[in-house]
Design a protein around this motif. Structure first.
Motif, short mmCIF file in Angstrom:
data_model
loop_
_atom_site.label_atom_id
_atom_site.label_comp_id
_atom_site.label_asym_id
_atom_site.label_seq_id
_atom_site.Cartn_x
_atom_site.Cartn_y
_atom_site.Cartn_z
N LYS A 1 63.64 22.93 31.67
CA LYS A 1 62.92 23.35 30.46
C LYS A 1 62.08 21.86 29.95
O LYS A 1 61.27 22.13 28.86
N TRP A 2 62.27 20.75 30.31
CA TRP A 2 61.35 19.83 29.82
C TRP A 2 59.89 19.93 30.30
O TRP A 2 59.72 20.57 31.27
N GLU A 3 59.01 19.33 29.44
CA GLU A 3 57.58 19.61 29.58
C GLU A 3 57.49 18.98 30.97
O GLU A 3 56.53 19.59 31.65
N GLU A 4 57.94 17.86 31.22
CA GLU A 4 57.63 17.29 32.82
C GLU A 4 58.09 18.24 33.86
O GLU A 4 57.31 18.40 34.72
N SER A 5 59.31 18.78 33.58
CA SER A 5 59.65 19.72 34.64
C SER A 5 58.89 21.00 34.81
O SER A 5 58.58 21.40 35.83
N GLN A 6 58.53 21.51 33.70
CA GLN A 6 57.74 22.35 33.85
C GLN A 6 56.18 22.25 34.48
O GLN A 6 56.06 23.08 35.19
N GLU A 7 55.94 21.10 34.31
CA GLU A 7 54.73 20.42 34.92
C GLU A 7 55.13 20.61 36.52
O GLU A 7 54.13 20.92 37.37
N VAL A 8 56.26 20.00 37.00
CA VAL A 8 56.64 19.89 38.25
C VAL A 8 56.55 21.31 38.80
O VAL A 8 56.00 21.50 39.97
N ILE A 9 57.12 22.31 38.23
CA ILE A 9 57.30 23.74 38.85
C ILE A 9 55.68 24.40 39.07
O ILE A 9 55.49 25.08 39.81
N GLN A 10 55.13 23.98 37.86
CA GLN A 10 53.80 24.90 38.03
C GLN A 10 52.79 23.90 39.07
O GLN A 10 52.13 24.53 39.70
N LEU A 11 52.98 22.72 39.23
CA LEU A 11 52.07 22.11 40.10
C LEU A 11 52.42 22.42 41.70
O LEU A 11 51.66 22.86 42.57
N MET A 12 53.96 22.51 42.02
CA MET A 12 54.31 22.89 43.02
C MET A 12 53.78 24.50 43.12
O MET A 12 53.38 25.05 44.36
N ASN A 13 53.85 25.28 42.02
CA ASN A 13 53.52 26.67 42.28
C ASN A 13 52.08 26.77 42.87
O ASN A 13 51.66 27.74 43.56
N ASP A 14 51.14 26.03 42.02
CA ASP A 14 49.94 25.82 42.35
C ASP A 14 49.68 25.65 43.94
O ASP A 14 48.77 26.02 44.61
N PHE A 15 50.35 24.65 44.41
CA PHE A 15 50.16 24.26 45.70
C PHE A 15 50.61 25.39 46.73
O PHE A 15 49.98 25.50 47.76
N PHE A 16 51.99 26.02 46.43
CA PHE A 16 51.99 27.11 47.24
C PHE A 16 51.15 28.07 47.23
O PHE A 16 50.85 28.65 48.19
N LYS A 17 50.56 28.70 46.06
CA LYS A 17 49.48 29.51 46.31
C LYS A 17 48.28 29.08 46.97
O LYS A 17 47.43 30.17 47.60
N GLU A 18 47.96 27.81 46.82
CA GLU A 18 46.73 27.39 47.46
C GLU A 18 47.26 27.52 48.93
O GLU A 18 46.22 27.92 49.96
N HIS A 19 48.49 27.72 49.48
CA HIS A 19 48.61 27.64 50.87
C HIS A 19 49.29 29.07 51.37
O HIS A 19 50.01 29.14 52.37
N GLN A 20 49.03 30.06 50.36
CA GLN A 20 49.70 31.19 50.57
C GLN A 20 49.19 32.15 52.01
O GLN A 20 49.97 32.80 52.49
N GLN A 21 47.85 31.98 52.22
CA GLN A 21 47.41 32.46 53.53
C GLN A 21 47.89 31.83 54.73
O GLN A 21 47.74 30.73 54.81
#
Length: 325
Positions: A305-325
């Motif tokens: 729940k830390w702000e930095e932890s939420q950032e980690v998950i969001q950055l990784m999520n963005d990376f995953f979506k970038e490579h979804q295809q």
């Protein structure tokens, strides 16, 4: 207080100090004692989580599904999914950390819930631990879990055509082994482990424990990683030098996370260098010393729940979506 009483208290104090010093030496010098001590420390976040009611609002939890039906706690997995999940919901397969000798899937429960809130179904797997088993068997456990969800994807409601693999610390190491073997017929033959039909779109590795032949405070795991039966096997060199996997397999895009306060930061940076040398697409979030919190080893897992932890998950999520295809 008279001198006699003072002398008596001094003797008691010195006896206690001596006992503590001797205990400390025994714990440090004897691998089994050090493992038990470090296991207790490593599992403290898991104990805290299990004693804290989880917020499962909007989350469907299926616990303790056996991927090998032998009653072993290390052969269970959980599935967390959004209440509105369907056959298009992407999947994150997660392998927890713990130095290969501590914790089970529950330690990553709350971290997994954060991925559900991002719209993923999460498969959170356990594996057996050192010294009750060896690294080869841990890798085999993870591959057995993959084969189980692959064979039962329809019954389990898993969209493994859009799936990602995450792991932290020792779980990141097992993720590297798992994906490497899964993608390489040569490694499958060397390890004597069958692959699956799953092809991960990307991987997210947090604070990877890349070294098993250790020369630090965790050197007690090195003699536990292998046994005599491993020494003549084709996979032996990989167990003691996991870095060599990178050049032997096909890896999907990899997102790496570490930081200056991560006690094994150098191992993530080493993997980054290897990925670059082998032309594996990757990205890295390397945190400086934290202002609000100590951004130590796997902080995003321990405090999701830390702000930095939420950032980690969001950055990784963005990376995953970038490579979804």
């Amino acid at each position: 207080m008279n001198k006699k009483k003072q002398k008596s208290i001094f003797k008691i104090g010195m006896s206690l100090l001596t006992a503590l010093l001797i205990s400390g030496i025994i714990i440090w010098k004897v691998p089994q004692f050090r493992l038990v001590s470090f296991r207790w420390i490593f599992e403290s976040p898991e104990r805290k989580q299990l004693n804290t009611p989880a917020d499962t609002t909007g989350i469907v939890v299926e616990k303790d599904i056996p991927y090998i039906n032998d009653g072993d706690r290390g052969h269970l997995l959980d599935i967390y999914r959004p209440e509105n999940a369907d056959d298009t919901t992407p999947v994150v397969v997660n392998i927890h950390g713990g130095g290969l000798f501590a914790s089970y899937k529950e330690v990553n429960r709350d971290y997994g819930f954060e991925w559900v809130r991002k719209g993923y179904t999460v498969v959170n797997i356990s594996y057996r631990r050192l010294p009750e088993t060896t690294l080869w068997h841990q890798i085999d456990d993870c591959m057995n879990a993959l084969r189980y969800i692959d064979a039962n994807r329809k019954e389990l409601g898993l969209n493994l055509d859009t799936s990602y693999l995450t792991g932290d610390s020792a779980g990141a190491l097992l993720s590297l082994f798992t994906n490497s073997i899964n993608e390489s017929p040569e490694l499958q033959a060397d390890f004597g482990i069958k692959g699956t039909n799953i092809r991960f779109k990307a991987m997210g590795l947090i604070s990877i424990m890349l070294e098993t032949d250790r020369h630090d405070f965790m050197d007690f795991i090195t003699p536990l990683v292998i046994n005599e039966s491993d020494r003549d096997q084709a996979y032996y060199s990989y167990l003691l030098n996991p870095s060599s996997l990178v050049a032997k397999t096909t890896l999907p895009p990899v997102y790496l996370v570490t930081g200056d306060e991560d006690l094994i930061q150098n191992e993530t940076l080493k993997l980054k260098s290897l990925l670059a040398q082998n032309n594996v697409h990757h990205d890295l979030k390397d945190y400086p010393k934290g202002d609000k919190h100590k951004l130590d080893h796997v902080f995003a897992i321990k405090n999701p729940k830390w702000e930095e932890s939420q950032e980690v998950i969001q950055l990784m999520n963005d990376f995953f979506k970038e490579h979804q295809q």
